[in-house]
Design a protein around this motif. Structure first.
Motif, mmCIF file in Angstrom:
data_model
loop_
_atom_site.group_PDB
_atom_site.id
_atom_site.type_symbol
_atom_site.label_atom_id
_atom_site.label_comp_id
_atom_site.label_asym_id
_atom_site.label_seq_id
_atom_site.Cartn_x
_atom_site.Cartn_y
_atom_site.Cartn_z
ATOM 1 N N UNK A 215 0.821 -1.206 0.000
ATOM 2 C CA UNK A 215 0.000 0.000 0.000
ATOM 3 C C UNK A 215 0.860 1.264 0.000
ATOM 4 N N UNK A 216 2.005 1.187 0.617
ATOM 5 C CA UNK A 216 2.909 2.342 0.585
ATOM 6 C C UNK A 216 3.362 2.636 -0.837
ATOM 7 N N UNK A 217 3.518 1.569 -1.627
ATOM 8 C CA UNK A 217 3.900 1.746 -3.028
ATOM 9 C C UNK A 217 2.773 2.377 -3.846
ATOM 10 N N UNK A 218 1.522 2.182 -3.411
ATOM 11 C CA UNK A 218 0.366 2.728 -4.129
ATOM 12 C C UNK A 218 -0.095 4.079 -3.569
ATOM 13 N N UNK A 219 0.498 4.505 -2.456
ATOM 14 C CA UNK A 219 -0.016 5.648 -1.697
ATOM 15 C C UNK A 219 -0.165 6.917 -2.528
ATOM 16 N N UNK A 220 0.888 7.326 -3.213
ATOM 17 C CA UNK A 220 0.836 8.590 -3.926
ATOM 18 C C UNK A 220 -0.240 8.583 -5.004
ATOM 19 N N UNK A 221 -0.377 7.476 -5.716
ATOM 20 C CA UNK A 221 -1.414 7.391 -6.757
ATOM 21 C C UNK A 221 -2.797 7.516 -6.144
ATOM 22 N N UNK A 222 -3.027 6.820 -5.023
ATOM 23 C CA UNK A 222 -4.338 6.855 -4.381
ATOM 24 C C UNK A 222 -4.660 8.257 -3.874
ATOM 25 N N UNK A 223 -3.692 8.914 -3.237
ATOM 26 C CA UNK A 223 -3.941 10.248 -2.698
ATOM 27 C C UNK A 223 -4.175 11.268 -3.803
ATOM 28 N N UNK A 224 -3.455 11.145 -4.894
ATOM 29 C CA UNK A 224 -3.661 12.059 -6.023
ATOM 30 C C UNK A 224 -5.056 11.887 -6.611
ATOM 31 N N UNK A 225 -5.498 10.640 -6.730
ATOM 32 C CA UNK A 225 -6.827 10.374 -7.272
ATOM 33 C C UNK A 225 -7.910 10.900 -6.342
ATOM 34 N N UNK A 226 -7.674 10.801 -5.035
ATOM 35 C CA UNK A 226 -8.680 11.286 -4.083
ATOM 36 C C UNK A 226 -8.862 12.795 -4.190
ATOM 37 N N UNK A 227 -7.824 13.519 -4.566
ATOM 38 C CA UNK A 227 -7.947 14.961 -4.751
ATOM 39 C C UNK A 227 -8.939 15.296 -5.851
ATOM 40 N N UNK A 228 -9.121 14.361 -6.765
ATOM 41 C CA UNK A 228 -10.056 14.577 -7.871
ATOM 42 C C UNK A 228 -11.451 14.100 -7.498
ATOM 43 N N UNK A 229 -11.534 12.826 -6.986
ATOM 44 C CA UNK A 229 -12.859 12.265 -6.707
ATOM 45 C C UNK A 229 -12.751 11.004 -5.863
ATOM 46 N N UNK A 230 -13.690 10.861 -4.930
ATOM 47 C CA UNK A 230 -13.772 9.630 -4.141
ATOM 48 C C UNK A 230 -14.098 8.446 -5.023
ATOM 49 N N UNK A 231 -15.009 8.659 -5.980
ATOM 50 C CA UNK A 231 -15.396 7.572 -6.884
ATOM 51 C C UNK A 231 -14.212 7.111 -7.723
ATOM 52 N N UNK A 232 -13.325 8.062 -8.039
ATOM 53 C CA UNK A 232 -12.163 7.720 -8.859
ATOM 54 C C UNK A 232 -11.229 6.772 -8.105
ATOM 55 N N UNK A 233 -11.149 6.920 -6.793
ATOM 56 C CA UNK A 233 -10.327 6.017 -5.996
ATOM 57 C C UNK A 233 -10.865 4.595 -6.077
ATOM 58 N N UNK A 273 -6.092 9.186 5.863
ATOM 59 C CA UNK A 273 -6.191 8.836 7.277
ATOM 60 C C UNK A 273 -5.536 7.486 7.572
ATOM 61 N N UNK A 274 -5.389 6.683 6.528
ATOM 62 C CA UNK A 274 -4.823 5.351 6.704
ATOM 63 C C UNK A 274 -3.473 5.178 6.014
ATOM 64 N N UNK A 275 -3.225 6.012 5.027
ATOM 65 C CA UNK A 275 -1.977 5.899 4.275
ATOM 66 C C UNK A 275 -0.967 6.975 4.654
ATOM 67 N N UNK A 276 -1.396 7.972 5.400
ATOM 68 C CA UNK A 276 -0.493 9.057 5.767
ATOM 69 C C UNK A 276 -0.535 10.163 4.736
ATOM 70 N N UNK A 277 0.029 11.274 5.083
ATOM 71 C CA UNK A 277 0.018 12.426 4.174
ATOM 72 C C UNK A 277 0.961 12.203 3.018
ATOM 73 N N UNK A 278 0.697 12.905 1.925
ATOM 74 C CA UNK A 278 1.518 12.791 0.747
ATOM 75 C C UNK A 278 2.905 13.365 1.029
ATOM 76 N N UNK A 279 3.936 12.661 0.588
ATOM 77 C CA UNK A 279 5.302 13.096 0.850
ATOM 78 C C UNK A 279 5.663 14.219 -0.111
ATOM 79 N N UNK A 280 6.196 15.332 0.445
ATOM 80 C CA UNK A 280 6.577 16.450 -0.396
ATOM 81 C C UNK A 280 7.903 16.137 -1.096
ATOM 82 N N UNK A 281 8.013 16.626 -2.321
ATOM 83 C CA UNK A 281 9.258 16.404 -3.070
ATOM 84 C C UNK A 281 10.391 17.188 -2.434
#
Length: 282
Positions: A215-233, A273-281
């Motif tokens: 899930x850590x490997x998928x985290x950034x993709x999931x968080x980016x998608x959530x910024x657009x839409x819950x349904x998209x996640x 809430x479960x994956x943690x905040x997005x890591x800043x570059x």
């Protein structure tokens, strides 16, 4: 996870001769023509039985040869005369078929050699597995015990159905996942074996570290998608499950995890809430 392509049997007779002959040409044990024939009959019967136990796999004709056939496996170890067989078997898969993530470092005798010494170096009785699965399985004989036994990775036919499911709960901001076999989608006999395999190998105790890593490997993709839409996640999780099924198996643990998470509104609406905040570059 679960199944593997059967091994090549092109060199089985040559492997047997090498195992029973020292490098200087001296015989460790010289099977008679009748014993060689009996061994070949055992090998063919093993294939016909799909690797399942049968008294005919221990013929009286091999009583004298059995101890030497049993110890022939010593030559499969590193530095042995059949070390190339070991290397070929271990390199035939990237992950242990029993758990779906461990590195194959051991060769598990599906039918234990302590009982079936005739099959100690037979390729389709040697399952590349991780050390933890090999140690947990031990000398289990299907139909004899303990339990119903594990499925045979080389011979088990799996139905075109989703039988591995995951139950998702949340506790103190972390994801708790428990895998189980859906008995409604497969036969009772197969379901019993698969559930026993999960429990015998303690997979639900071993998966959390793998789940967190995955899930850590998928985290950034999931968080980016959530910024657009819950349904998209949820949609992405379902599509990801399909893609993973193509690469692994439709009942791989990662596939079951993605399917289950897509059905959890709390996760899809607030994955941070479960994956943690997005890591800043940096």
């Amino acid at each position: 996870m679960w199944v593997l392509t059967p091994q090549s049997l092109d060199t089985v007779r040559d492997d047997l001769r090498r195992a029973l002959t020292l490098s200087n040409g001296e015989s460790v044990y010289a099977p008679s023509a009748a014993e060689y024939h009996a061994i070949e009959v055992v090998y063919r019967l093993y294939e016909a039985l799909g690797g399942q136990p049968n008294a005919a796999l221990r013929p009286a004709a091999l009583d004298a040869a059995r101890p030497s056939l049993y110890t022939a496996y010593n030559q499969v170890q590193i530095g042995g005369r059949l070390a190339d067989l070991r290397e070929r078997l271990l390199s035939s898969t990237d992950s242990c078929p029993y758990c779906g993530f461990g590195e194959p470092t051991d060769l598990d005798h599906y039918l234990p050699r302590v009982v079936y010494g005739e099959l100690s170096i037979y390729p389709n009785n040697l399952v590349p597995s991780c050390g933890k699965c090999n140690n947990a399985k031990r000398a289990i004989v299907p139909g004899v015990g303990p339990g119903p036994g594990l499925i045979h990775p080389y011979f088990q036919e799996l139905p075109d159905a989703d039988f591995l499911s995951a139950s998702i709960t949340f506790h103190d901001g972390s994801i708790d996942v428990s895998f189980f076999i859906d008995h409604e989608t497969i036969t009772a006999v197969l379901a019993e074996k698969l559930q026993f395999q999960l429990e015998r190998l303690r997979l639900n105790e071993r998966y959390p570290a793998q789940i967190n890593k995955f899930l850590n490997e998928q985290r950034e993709s999931i968080l980016m998608l959530r910024e657009i839409s819950e349904d998209l996640v949820a949609s992405w999780l379902r599509r990801n499950a399909v893609s993973l099924a193509d690469n692994f198996h439709r009942n791989d643990w990662r596939v079951a995890l993605m399917r289950a998470l897509s059905e959890v509104p709390d996760f899809c609406s607030a994955p941070a809430a479960y994956l943690g905040a997005e890591v800043e570059a940096a």
